[in-house]
Motif scaffolding. Structure first.
Motif, PDB file in Angstrom:
ATOM      1  N   TRP A  77      38.131  38.113  40.217  1.00 38.27           N
ATOM      2  CA  TRP A  77      39.028  36.971  40.014  1.00 38.27           C
ATOM      3  C   TRP A  77      39.734  36.666  41.336  1.00 38.27           C
ATOM      4  CZ3 TRP A  77      39.117  34.099  35.660  1.00 38.27           C
ATOM      5  CH2 TRP A  77      38.565  34.659  34.504  1.00 38.27           C
ATOM      6  N   THR A 110      40.836  28.049  36.093  1.00 39.09           N
ATOM      7  CA  THR A 110      41.729  27.881  34.953  1.00 39.09           C
ATOM      8  C   THR A 110      43.167  28.019  35.449  1.00 39.09           C
ATOM      9  OG1 THR A 110      42.221  28.630  32.685  1.00 39.09           O
ATOM     10  CG2 THR A 110      41.614  30.329  34.270  1.00 39.09           C
ATOM     11  N   TYR A 149      40.142  31.648  39.564  1.00 36.27           N
ATOM     12  CA  TYR A 149      38.705  31.413  39.602  1.00 36.27           C
ATOM     13  C   TYR A 149      37.953  32.717  39.383  1.00 36.27           C
ATOM     14  CZ  TYR A 149      39.932  26.988  41.879  1.00 36.27           C
ATOM     15  OH  TYR A 149      40.447  25.763  42.181  1.00 36.27           O
ATOM     16  N   CYS A 150      36.982  32.648  38.521  1.00 35.76           N
ATOM     17  CA  CYS A 150      36.060  33.759  38.327  1.00 35.76           C
ATOM     18  C   CYS A 150      34.992  33.692  39.419  1.00 35.76           C
ATOM     19  CB  CYS A 150      35.426  33.633  36.940  1.00 35.76           C
ATOM     20  SG  CYS A 150      34.147  34.841  36.583  1.00 35.76           S
ATOM     21  N   THR A 176      30.528  39.592  30.807  1.00 33.49           N
ATOM     22  CA  THR A 176      31.843  38.973  30.733  1.00 33.49           C
ATOM     23  C   THR A 176      32.858  39.841  31.458  1.00 33.49           C
ATOM     24  OG1 THR A 176      31.322  37.906  28.623  1.00 33.49           O
ATOM     25  CG2 THR A 176      33.644  38.135  29.194  1.00 33.49           C
ATOM     26  N   LEU A 219      42.617  36.372  30.753  1.00 31.15           N
ATOM     27  CA  LEU A 219      41.556  35.468  31.178  1.00 31.15           C
ATOM     28  C   LEU A 219      40.202  36.091  30.861  1.00 31.15           C
ATOM     29  CD1 LEU A 219      42.882  34.388  34.701  1.00 31.15           C
ATOM     30  CD2 LEU A 219      43.418  33.420  32.455  1.00 31.15           C
ATOM     31  N   SER A 220      39.256  35.234  30.523  1.00 28.56           N
ATOM     32  CA  SER A 220      37.884  35.676  30.280  1.00 28.56           C
ATOM     33  C   SER A 220      36.931  34.803  31.080  1.00 28.56           C
ATOM     34  CB  SER A 220      37.524  35.562  28.794  1.00 28.56           C
ATOM     35  OG  SER A 220      38.358  36.351  27.997  1.00 28.56           O
ATOM     36  N   CYS A 221      35.807  35.390  31.472  1.00 25.90           N
ATOM     37  CA  CYS A 221      34.781  34.641  32.195  1.00 25.90           C
ATOM     38  C   CYS A 221      33.423  35.180  31.761  1.00 25.90           C
ATOM     39  CB  CYS A 221      34.958  34.799  33.695  1.00 25.90           C
ATOM     40  SG  CYS A 221      33.635  34.083  34.681  1.00 25.90           S
ATOM     41  N   GLY A 270      33.439  30.096  39.023  1.00 26.01           N
ATOM     42  CA  GLY A 270      33.815  29.362  37.837  1.00 26.01           C
ATOM     43  C   GLY A 270      34.562  28.094  38.211  1.00 26.01           C
ATOM     44  N   GLU A 287      35.053  29.963  32.025  1.00 28.59           N
ATOM     45  CA  GLU A 287      36.350  30.643  32.012  1.00 28.59           C
ATOM     46  C   GLU A 287      37.193  30.147  30.849  1.00 28.59           C
ATOM     47  OE1 GLU A 287      36.485  30.599  36.899  1.00 28.59           O
ATOM     48  OE2 GLU A 287      38.079  29.691  35.708  1.00 28.59           O
TER      49      GLU A 287
END
Length: 116
Positions: free
Chosen positions: A36, A110, A94-95, A77, A20-22, A107, A6
């Motif tokens: 998420w 973050t 959290y992913c 992603t 946000l990215s995961c 994940g 993440e």
């Protein structure tokens, strides 16, 4: 073993935006659902948004119209664009992904902090 990485959390003022990215790697099976969750201090973890492989999405009521979930299937992603952030959006995000076998992966989380 699926690994999720993440990125994109941080500190922002109310009304601001974050993305946000995961990125998921290591899966031998297609990824069905990506989502998420978030957990604020003293509260239970809640689902924020989901997106399925065909593109269908769902959101918790409190973020509708402000957050947008999307995914790049080629890159495995998932993204969460968060606009018009509010102090109550402060949480660890959290992913979460579910692969075709049904297994779930998380994940590391973050932190998103929105100041008033």
């Amino acid at each position: 073993q699926v690994q999720l990485v993440e990125s994109g959390g941080g500190l922002v003022q109310a009304g601001g935006s974050l993305r946000l990215s995961c990125a998921a790697s290591g899966s031998n099976f297609p990824i069905n659902r990506m989502g998420w969750y978030r957990q604020a201090p003293g509260k239970q973890r809640e689902l924020v948004a989901n997106i399925f492989s065909a593109g269908a999405t769902s959101y918790v009521e409190s973020v509708k119209g402000r957050f947008t979930i999307s995914r790049d299937n080629a890159k495995n992603t998932v993204y969460l664009q968060m606009d018009n952030l509010k102090p109550e959006d402060t949480a660890v995000y959290y992913c979460n992904v579910q692969i075709r076998t049904g297994y779930l992966y998380w994940g590391q989380g973050t932190q998103v902090t929105v100041s008033s």
